[in-house]
Scaffold this motif. Structure first.
Motif, PDB file in Angstrom:
ATOM      1  N   ILE A  29      15.105  19.975 115.017  1.00 46.95           N
ATOM      2  CA  ILE A  29      15.514  20.825 113.706  1.00 46.95           C
ATOM      3  C   ILE A  29      15.240  20.003 112.131  1.00 46.95           C
ATOM      4  N   ARG A  48      11.812  22.379 115.004  1.00 48.65           N
ATOM      5  CA  ARG A  48      12.102  23.627 115.927  1.00 48.65           C
ATOM      6  C   ARG A  48      13.593  23.715 116.225  1.00 48.65           C
ATOM      7  N   GLU A  49      13.720  24.709 115.983  1.00 49.43           N
ATOM      8  CA  GLU A  49      15.536  25.027 117.175  1.00 49.43           C
ATOM      9  C   GLU A  49      14.603  24.846 118.478  1.00 49.43           C
ATOM     10  N   ALA A  51      16.821  25.341 121.198  1.00 49.63           N
ATOM     11  CA  ALA A  51      16.805  26.811 121.434  1.00 49.63           C
ATOM     12  C   ALA A  51      15.569  27.393 121.608  1.00 49.63           C
ATOM     13  N   SER A  52      14.727  28.027 121.092  1.00 49.67           N
ATOM     14  CA  SER A  52      14.230  29.016 120.444  1.00 49.67           C
ATOM     15  C   SER A  52      13.134  28.284 121.446  1.00 49.67           C
ATOM     16  N   LEU A  53      12.585  27.787 122.504  1.00 53.62           N
ATOM     17  CA  LEU A  53      11.080  26.972 122.938  1.00 53.62           C
ATOM     18  C   LEU A  53      11.372  27.928 124.224  1.00 53.62           C
ATOM     19  N   SER A  54       9.190  28.051 124.351  1.00 58.48           N
ATOM     20  CA  SER A  54       9.741  28.901 125.861  1.00 58.48           C
ATOM     21  C   SER A  54       9.587  27.738 126.883  1.00 58.48           C
ATOM     22  N   GLU A  57       5.060  26.844 125.926  1.00 54.72           N
ATOM     23  CA  GLU A  57       5.588  25.905 125.236  1.00 54.72           C
ATOM     24  C   GLU A  57       6.310  24.599 125.663  1.00 54.72           C
ATOM     25  N   GLN A  90      24.134  24.492 122.480  1.00 57.55           N
ATOM     26  CA  GLN A  90      22.960  25.323 123.475  1.00 57.55           C
ATOM     27  C   GLN A  90      21.793  24.771 123.341  1.00 57.55           C
ATOM     28  N   PRO A  91      20.725  24.405 122.507  1.00 64.44           N
ATOM     29  CA  PRO A  91      19.505  23.769 122.692  1.00 64.44           C
ATOM     30  C   PRO A  91      19.418  22.474 124.317  1.00 64.44           C
ATOM     31  N   ARG A  94      19.368  24.802 126.989  1.00 61.06           N
ATOM     32  CA  ARG A  94      17.919  25.456 127.599  1.00 61.06           C
ATOM     33  C   ARG A  94      16.847  24.679 128.179  1.00 61.06           C
TER      34      ARG A  94
END
Ligand SMILES: C[S@@+](CC[C@H](N)C(=O)[O-])C[C@H]1O[C@@H](n2cnc3c(N)ncnc32)[C@H](O)[C@@H]1O
Length: 303
Positions: A29, A48-49, A51-54, A57, A90-91, A94
């Motif tokens: 990040i 990128r954050e 935690a927001s990666l699907s 992705e 959190q990341p 994930r």
């Protein structure tokens, strides 16, 4: 073997890899980390954050090995030790979910010593069992590779195909700090950013570690080295041209060498010593990474 470098920072993993590995992508990040990484490596780097990666992705990178060095603050003695409840964890959680869903061939997780008694370790271990990974863990430190810098870290290697043993490295005698110091030409770059006055050393005498160039051990430096006065790294005592004792921090280039980065690794212009220390203090010991990757190579050779 394709590696996904998660929490890539300045790229200790990319720096340690040999020709048999390819970095599929690096993700972090931090824009300053990307600037430094870019000055050294040209493969894909996503700011990128995590935690927001699907899952999609993460899966698209097609990596065999996911290397993760998530933020250690949730698990350090200096942090509040909230572990998995800390928002900074959190990341990592994930990525744990994505490991269970996508089941990459191999995982390496690196963190501070103490991680192995955290709920996060219990969580990933359960995932390893459910997803039929075999895993080995070990504590490795820069000192095991002759570097005069303490950086004990917990490593776990998990694999679905074959068992990767984390063998202990052969003993290497520690080198003196003088071998890692800047030349007078190199030192000019950090002039005015590394010096500390003697009054500072007197004031914090009990809380700081002072070394000289013959020392064969310096303290683990943290990302707060340029900011926090105590418990963030060692101070070098030296004599000025008048023979008076002076003290300074180890420069960013010296800190990098103590982490095992080679002389070809560049620190680009435009960032201050304090910004570099923050990045370098978060990084990983390069020979430790090399040793772990060497254990993968060894297993493949023995097959
Ligand atoms: C312990 S450091 C790992 C450094 C790295 N392996 C290296 O060689 O420099 C943790 C890294 O995680 C990154 N990070 C922290 N939170 C993140 C998040 N939510 N998403 C992506 N990266 C994050 C930080 O910027 C930092 O570079």
């Amino acid at each position: 073997m394709k590696i996904l470098e998660l929490f890539a920072g300045i790229g200790a993993v990319a720096h340690a890899v040999s020709e048999r590995y390819e970095i599929a992508a690096a993700i972090d990040i931090n824009e300053n980390a990307k600037t430094v990484y870019r000055a050294n490596f040209d493969h894909r780097y996503l700011t990128r954050e995590i935690a927001s990666l699907s899952d999609d992705e993460l899966g698209e990178f097609g990596a065999d090995l996911w290397w993760m060095s998530p933020p250690c603050q949730p698990f350090t003695r200096r942090g509040k030790q909230q572990g998995a409840d800390d928002p900074r964890a959190q990341p990592m959680l994930r990525v744990f979910d994505a490991i269970e869903n996508l089941q990459p061939k191999a995982i390496v997780l690196e963190n501070v010593v103490g991680f192995e008694s955290s709920p996060a370790w219990a969580a990933i271990r359960e995932i390893f069992v459910r997803a039929s990974y075999r895993y080995h863990r070990a504590q490795l430190c820069s000192t095991m590779f002759g570097l005069p810098n303490a950086r004990p870290r917990f490593f776990v290697v998990a694999s679905r195909d074959e068992e990767i043993e984390l063998s202990p490295p052969p003993f290497v005698a520690p080198e003196p700090l003088v071998n890692f110091l800047d030349s007078s030409e190199q030192a000019k770059r950090w002039h005015g950013q590394v010096e500390v006055d003697s009054a500072f050393v007197c004031k914090y005498e009990d809380g700081i570690n002072v070394v000289d160039q013959k020392s064969t051990l310096t303290r683990c430096f943290t990302s707060a080295y340029g900011k926090s006065h105590v418990q963030s790294g060692s101070y070098l005592k030296f004599q000025n041209s008048n023979g008076q004792n002076r003290f300074r921090r180890l420069s960013p280039t010296e800190s990098l060498r103590l982490l095992g980065f080679s002389s070809c690794y560049q620190l680009p212009d435009g960032l201050s010593a304090r910004q570099f220390w923050k990045l370098i203090g978060n990084s990983v010991s390069v020979p430790c990474v090399g040793h772990v990757l060497g254990c993968f190579a060894q297993t493949t050779r023995n097959r």
